[in-house]
Motif scaffolding. Structure first.
Motif, mmCIF file in Angstrom:
data_model
loop_
_atom_site.group_PDB
_atom_site.id
_atom_site.type_symbol
_atom_site.label_atom_id
_atom_site.label_comp_id
_atom_site.label_asym_id
_atom_site.label_seq_id
_atom_site.Cartn_x
_atom_site.Cartn_y
_atom_site.Cartn_z
ATOM 1 N N ASN A 185 47.635 28.334 42.717
ATOM 2 C CA ASN A 185 47.235 29.742 42.834
ATOM 3 C C ASN A 185 46.508 30.241 41.584
ATOM 4 O O ASN A 185 46.517 31.450 41.296
ATOM 5 C CB ASN A 185 48.441 30.626 43.132
ATOM 6 C CG ASN A 185 49.527 30.497 42.068
ATOM 7 O OD1 ASN A 185 49.326 29.870 41.024
ATOM 8 N ND2 ASN A 185 50.684 31.094 42.338
ATOM 9 N N ASN B 128 44.432 37.842 44.902
ATOM 10 C CA ASN B 128 45.363 36.742 44.670
ATOM 11 C C ASN B 128 45.430 35.866 45.927
ATOM 12 O O ASN B 128 45.172 36.330 47.048
ATOM 13 C CB ASN B 128 46.751 37.279 44.323
ATOM 14 C CG ASN B 128 46.762 38.002 42.993
ATOM 15 O OD1 ASN B 128 46.054 37.627 42.057
ATOM 16 N ND2 ASN B 128 47.568 39.071 42.893
ATOM 17 N N TYR B 129 45.833 34.653 45.754
ATOM 18 C CA TYR B 129 45.881 33.703 46.865
ATOM 19 C C TYR B 129 46.837 32.592 46.484
ATOM 20 O O TYR B 129 47.312 32.502 45.333
ATOM 21 C CB TYR B 129 44.487 33.118 47.133
ATOM 22 C CG TYR B 129 44.106 32.089 46.084
ATOM 23 C CD1 TYR B 129 44.202 30.721 46.350
ATOM 24 C CD2 TYR B 129 43.714 32.480 44.800
ATOM 25 C CE1 TYR B 129 43.902 29.790 45.362
ATOM 26 C CE2 TYR B 129 43.397 31.569 43.830
ATOM 27 C CZ TYR B 129 43.493 30.202 44.112
ATOM 28 O OH TYR B 129 43.192 29.274 43.142
ATOM 29 N N SER B 130 47.036 31.690 47.411
ATOM 30 C CA SER B 130 47.753 30.441 47.107
ATOM 31 C C SER B 130 47.274 29.369 48.078
ATOM 32 O O SER B 130 46.847 29.672 49.198
ATOM 33 C CB SER B 130 49.273 30.632 47.226
ATOM 34 O OG SER B 130 49.627 30.881 48.581
#
Length: 358
Positions: A6, A70-72
């Motif tokens: 991330n 944001n992400y993952s």
């Protein structure tokens, strides 16, 4: 063990499959196709990793657009990845392709091919066929490519072409085939353009047959020196055809009563010609050879006639005929100053005369 990546932030638009990263390093992070991309509570499988900052999703992003978000990324466990690959292999085996292939009996100079869905067979694959498949180029590069072993394309050397390859100098047309040439082409046989057929039986002989487009006139010539490109071409010879003979060869027929004179015009505006005169009885068509002859005529200001061949009852004179000028029982002919041929019949019955002018 499943891990998550991330680092950085991402941007992705609704309906797009492209995800761009800032501060990401997806190559070094070990991201692979099949891993799960997650953002804003949604998950989409990754189709490809293009660079450290670019990935492509397997399907369009279904959510709202994301910017600097944001992400993952969930990295699939290697065990899961191996299991997925195994499932693909099992699916392929289930199609029958691999099992059918495994059932083939291999042999020298054979190849496998599909005969239907999930079924295969073997066919011959000769040395020549393998050599052909191994060639970098197996079709002609252009319509006049004469490289040995290449396949002829449609239109090769004019065969089946809708537009022929044009040549600007007929001396340079040496390969077998049909070509076109224009008004400015060098060494053409006629004033206008046309087409030319090239016939070359070997490396030292070339013949050409040219046809003028707007007249149909035909001419031929050849060169018989090795190599032909540096040889001396023979002059063009024009073919004798009905159109080229028009005005030079003419056939006229006329029926002349007994003790009468018939008049036949010389062809065109000519005042001289050779005339072949044949006759038959008008009543039954019987040929009368004794009344036939071949004559040289001058129908100009000073008419003159000269017999080349005369039947026993055929005469030539240079005077005006009246119907009874010649000897009774004979055919007499004479030229007139107006470019005409007179035929006097004193044979005792009406006769039909056929005059061929040369």
């Amino acid at each position: 063990m499943t891990t998550t990546y991330n680092t950085g932030t991402i941007s992705v638009s609704n309906g797009s499959t492209t995800v761009m990263g800032v501060g990401t390093n997806w190559i070094a992070g070990g991201i692979l196709p099949g891993d799960d991309f997650r953002a804003a509570g949604l998950t989409v499988e990754i189709a490809s990793v293009n660079s450290a900052t670019s990935i492509t999703l397997a399907r369009a992003w279904p959510g709202a657009g994301q910017a600097a978000a944001n992400y993952s990324i969930r990295l699939i466990d290697e065990g899961e990845r191996s299991l997925a690959a195994l499932n693909e292999i099992i699916s392929a085996l289930g199609s029958g392709n691999l099992s059918s292939f495994a059932g083939l009996e291999g042999a020298s100079n054979k190849m496998a091919y599909f005969t239907g869905a999930g079924t295969l067979a073997v066919a011959d694959l000769t040395v020549a066929a393998r050599a052909l498949l191994a060639r970098a180029a197996i079709e002609q590069a252009n319509p006049t490519d004469a490289t040995a072993g290449r396949l002829l394309a449609v239109g090769a050397f004019g065969l089946g072409a809708t537009v022929l390859t044009s040549v600007t100098d007929l001396n340079a047309a040496l390969l077998n085939g049909w070509y076109s040439y224009g008004l400015s082409a060098l060494n053409r046989p006629f004033v206008n353009g046309g087409t030319v057929l090239v016939l070359s039986p070997n490396a030292s002989r070339v013949a050409q047959i040219a046809i003028e487009h707007n007249s149909g006139k035909i001419a031929t010539r050849y060169v018989s020196e090795a190599p032909p490109a540096s040889g001396v071409w023979q002059p063009w010879d024009e073919f004798v055809t009905a159109s080229t003979l028009n005005g030079f060869v003419s056939v006229e027929e006329i029926t002349v009563a007994d003790d009468a004179v018939g008049v036949v015009d010389l062809p065109g505006s000519r005042t001289s010609a050779m005339a072949i005169i044949q006759t038959s009885l008008a009543s039954n068509g019987d040929v009368q050879n004794v009344n036939c002859g071949v004559v040289m005529l001058d129908a100009g200001p000073s008419p003159a006639g000269f017999s080349v061949y005369s039947g026993t009852s055929f005469s030539v004179t240079s005077t005006t005929l009246t119907g009874t000028s010649g000897t009774d029982g004979r055919t007499t002919v004479a030229p007139k100053t107006s470019g005409q041929l007179q035929i006097e019949n004193r044979g005792g019955a009406s006769r039909k005369y056929r005059v061929t002018f040369l």
